[in-house]
Design a protein around this motif. Structure first.
Motif, short mmCIF file in Angstrom:
data_model
loop_
_atom_site.label_atom_id
_atom_site.label_comp_id
_atom_site.label_asym_id
_atom_site.label_seq_id
_atom_site.Cartn_x
_atom_site.Cartn_y
_atom_site.Cartn_z
N SER A 238 0.84 -1.20 0.00
CA SER A 238 0.00 0.00 0.00
C SER A 238 0.87 1.25 0.00
O SER A 238 1.81 1.35 0.78
CB SER A 238 -0.90 0.03 1.24
OG SER A 238 -1.73 -1.07 1.26
N GLY A 239 0.53 2.19 -0.88
CA GLY A 239 1.27 3.44 -0.97
C GLY A 239 2.43 3.40 -1.95
O GLY A 239 3.04 4.44 -2.22
N GLN A 240 2.73 2.23 -2.51
CA GLN A 240 3.84 2.11 -3.47
C GLN A 240 3.50 2.89 -4.73
O GLN A 240 2.44 2.72 -5.31
CB GLN A 240 4.09 0.64 -3.81
CG GLN A 240 5.22 0.42 -4.79
CD GLN A 240 6.57 0.77 -4.21
OE1 GLN A 240 6.86 0.44 -3.08
NE2 GLN A 240 7.38 1.44 -4.99
N VAL A 241 4.42 3.75 -5.14
CA VAL A 241 4.25 4.59 -6.34
C VAL A 241 4.97 3.92 -7.50
O VAL A 241 6.15 3.57 -7.39
CB VAL A 241 4.82 6.00 -6.11
CG1 VAL A 241 4.67 6.85 -7.36
CG2 VAL A 241 4.17 6.67 -4.91
N THR A 242 4.26 3.72 -8.60
CA THR A 242 4.84 3.10 -9.79
C THR A 242 4.51 3.96 -11.00
O THR A 242 3.37 4.41 -11.15
CB THR A 242 4.31 1.68 -10.00
OG1 THR A 242 4.48 0.93 -8.80
CG2 THR A 242 5.03 0.98 -11.13
#
Length: 158
Positions: free
Chosen positions: A70-74
């Motif tokens: 959760s919250g991982q930016v890709t």
């Protein structure tokens, strides 16, 4: 560099689903280079097609089910973004609607040649008007990644 559109997608009344809108609101408070338009696209629709006319580069911010923390930016660019949106089981309602919007833009020959999707892995999609803590904490990182991409696009034209 010509006109750049940053389009934030999501329903801000459904928790993390609204992260794309929160990102563009955060970016709207920043100093961005000339020629950049920041737009809250909400839950998307064909009416956004007119916004793509004359756009040279498109950056979309949205919650994307990527199977990461959760919250991982890709950041998904160009054809990688197109493949993500074409997958049989979209990770969100917005991905399906976004794919349709971009297909219409292709048919009308107004699909921006440069495009990217800044996706953030949601934690909670449920009624509520705030982001979960992991997503709220990811906003500065998402903003930094967006600004870096804008700079990269600008230097490609230099």
């Amino acid at each position: 560099m010509g006109r750049i559109l940053i389009l934030g997608l999501g329903n801000i009344l459904q928790g993390d689903d609204g992260v794309g809108v929160h990102i563009v609101r955060w970016l709207a408070g920043q100093t961005l280079m000339a020629g950049v338009t920041v737009l809250d696209g909400g839950t998307i629709g064909a009416s956004l097609l007119v916004e793509l006319e004359g756009v040279d580069a498109l950056l979309i911010a949205d919650a994307v089910e990527s199977g990461q923390e959760s919250g991982q930016v890709t950041l998904f660019r160009g054809e990688e973004m197109d493949r993500l949106l074409a997958r049989p089981r979209a990770g969100s309602v917005h991905e399906a609607s976004l794919a349709e919007l971009l297909d219409m833009a292709r048919l009308l020959d107004c699909l921006p040649p440069r495009r990217a999707l800044l996706g953030i892995q949601p934690r909670t999609i449920a009624w509520g008007d705030t982001l979960s803590l992991p997503l709220a904490r990811s906003l500065p990182e998402a903003g930094r990644r967006a600004r870096l991409l804008l700079e990269e696009w600008r230097h490609e034209d230099s």
